[in-house]
Motif scaffolding. Structure first.
Motif, PDB file in Angstrom:
ATOM      1  N   ALA A  11      38.135  30.296  51.216  1.00 18.86           N
ATOM      2  CA  ALA A  11      37.478  29.883  49.804  1.00 18.86           C
ATOM      3  C   ALA A  11      36.785  31.424  49.477  1.00 18.86           C
ATOM      4  O   ALA A  11      36.894  31.548  48.234  1.00 18.86           O
ATOM      5  N   GLY A  12      36.284  32.038  50.137  1.00 18.48           N
ATOM      6  CA  GLY A  12      35.621  33.104  49.797  1.00 18.48           C
ATOM      7  C   GLY A  12      36.587  34.245  49.301  1.00 18.48           C
ATOM      8  O   GLY A  12      36.335  34.936  48.375  1.00 18.48           O
ATOM      9  N   LEU A  13      37.631  34.580  50.224  1.00 17.47           N
ATOM     10  CA  LEU A  13      38.578  35.472  49.608  1.00 17.47           C
ATOM     11  C   LEU A  13      39.364  35.234  48.472  1.00 17.47           C
ATOM     12  O   LEU A  13      39.704  36.078  47.501  1.00 17.47           O
ATOM     13  N   ALA A  14      39.441  33.714  48.295  1.00 15.06           N
ATOM     14  CA  ALA A  14      39.967  33.279  46.956  1.00 15.06           C
ATOM     15  C   ALA A  14      39.059  33.487  45.789  1.00 15.06           C
ATOM     16  O   ALA A  14      39.503  33.734  44.540  1.00 15.06           O
ATOM     17  N   TRP A  15      37.953  33.072  45.998  1.00 12.58           N
ATOM     18  CA  TRP A  15      36.838  33.197  44.937  1.00 12.58           C
ATOM     19  C   TRP A  15      36.691  34.800  44.592  1.00 12.58           C
ATOM     20  O   TRP A  15      36.737  35.359  43.409  1.00 12.58           O
ATOM     21  N   ALA A  16      36.849  35.779  45.570  1.00  7.43           N
ATOM     22  CA  ALA A  16      36.726  37.061  45.404  1.00  7.43           C
ATOM     23  C   ALA A  16      37.943  37.652  44.576  1.00  7.43           C
ATOM     24  O   ALA A  16      37.748  38.498  43.542  1.00  7.43           O
ATOM     25  N   TYR A  17      39.076  37.173  44.926  1.00 11.71           N
ATOM     26  CA  TYR A  17      40.588  37.522  43.951  1.00 11.71           C
ATOM     27  C   TYR A  17      40.007  36.946  42.545  1.00 11.71           C
ATOM     28  O   TYR A  17      40.474  37.703  41.772  1.00 11.71           O
ATOM     29  N   THR A  18      39.588  35.857  42.365  1.00  9.87           N
ATOM     30  CA  THR A  18      39.505  35.182  41.032  1.00  9.87           C
ATOM     31  C   THR A  18      38.854  35.967  40.302  1.00  9.87           C
ATOM     32  O   THR A  18      38.947  36.169  39.034  1.00  9.87           O
TER      33      THR A  18
END
Length: 246
Positions: A11-18
């Motif tokens: 989730a953290g990596l996905a939010w960072a990319y978003t």
């Protein structure tokens, strides 16, 4: 703890990319406003980039709300298999995300159609007032349907879902995750359409919808929480049309 940490990393990596993509989309929209009268038609590379954006964005938004289901599955899987099998848990998560990836394909095609229709740049498409009102009313009314209630009940009851849907083996883990993903998509797809209202990559809108989904699935009385949100959406859709009749 390892499963929870893994989900937090995803989730953290996905939010960072978003967040990064939202910033780039905003910059691109500003440059287009200054330099270009309209957006160019999308090619295959553009569609692929937007698809990746949607997949990552759905991962960021939906993985947090799936944490209880995944943790319950991991615990019961360990008991039934008499040992830890993290691969089965990973396949359960993969099955869940596969259904949101399928939704992302449809969302990408829809965004491509809107891009051609509106000529808006990048990921910052803003729909016209009548279409925005229609999306709000659709999302709001859907909150009161039987399908919504059934799907939400499955999302809010991880123990019941896993006992009823249990499938042995790693193929069964993926199938269970996909089944849960199907219920989750069935529960939330109209809410995801609301992303088109203020721009697909509007970060505040993404965060607001994520918070709403999380509350609807995890808070006590989540069904009523969702119905209140549905009422607000319907009223907002009607109010959005009022200026057109003055």
């Amino acid at each position: 703890m390892l499963v929870a940490a893994g989900l937090a990393v995803i989730a953290g990596l996905a939010w960072a990319y978003t967040v990064r993509m939202a910033s780039e989309a905003a910059d691109m929209a500003s440059m287009a406003d200054m330099a270009m009268p309209a957006a160019m038609a999308w090619g295959a590379v553009d569609l692929l980039a937007v698809l990746v954006m949607w997949v990552v964005m759905m991962t960021a938004m939906m993985v947090p709300s799936a944490v209880p289901m995944v943790l319950v599955y991991a615990a019961l899987q360990r008991q039934r298999a008499s040992g830890v099998d993290h691969l089965s848990t990973a396949l359960f998560v993969a099955g869940y995300l596969a259904l949101w990836a399928a939704f992302s394909v449809l969302a990408t095609l829809g965004q491509g159609a809107l891009n051609s229709w509106t000529g808006a740049p990048g990921g910052m498409i803003e729909v016209e007032r009548p279409l925005g009102a229609a999306i709000l009313v659709l999302a709001g009314l859907y909150q009161f349907t039987r399908l919504k209630r059934v799907c939400l009940a499955h999302c809010r009851g991880p123990l019941e879902f896993i006992f009823k849907q249990w499938r042995p083996g790693r193929a069964g883990a993926f199938a269970m995750g996909a089944r849960h993903g199907a219920y989750c998509v069935g529960c939330c797809w109209p809410l995801m359409l609301l992303l088109f209202l203020a721009g697909v990559m509007n970060l505040l809108w993404i965060a607001a919808l994520s918070t709403f989904v999380l509350g609807e699935k995890l808070l006590p009385g989540g069904e009523w929480y969702g119905r209140i949100g549905g009422t607000v959406a319907v009223v907002s859709g009607i109010l959005l049309l009022v200026p057109m009749f003055r």
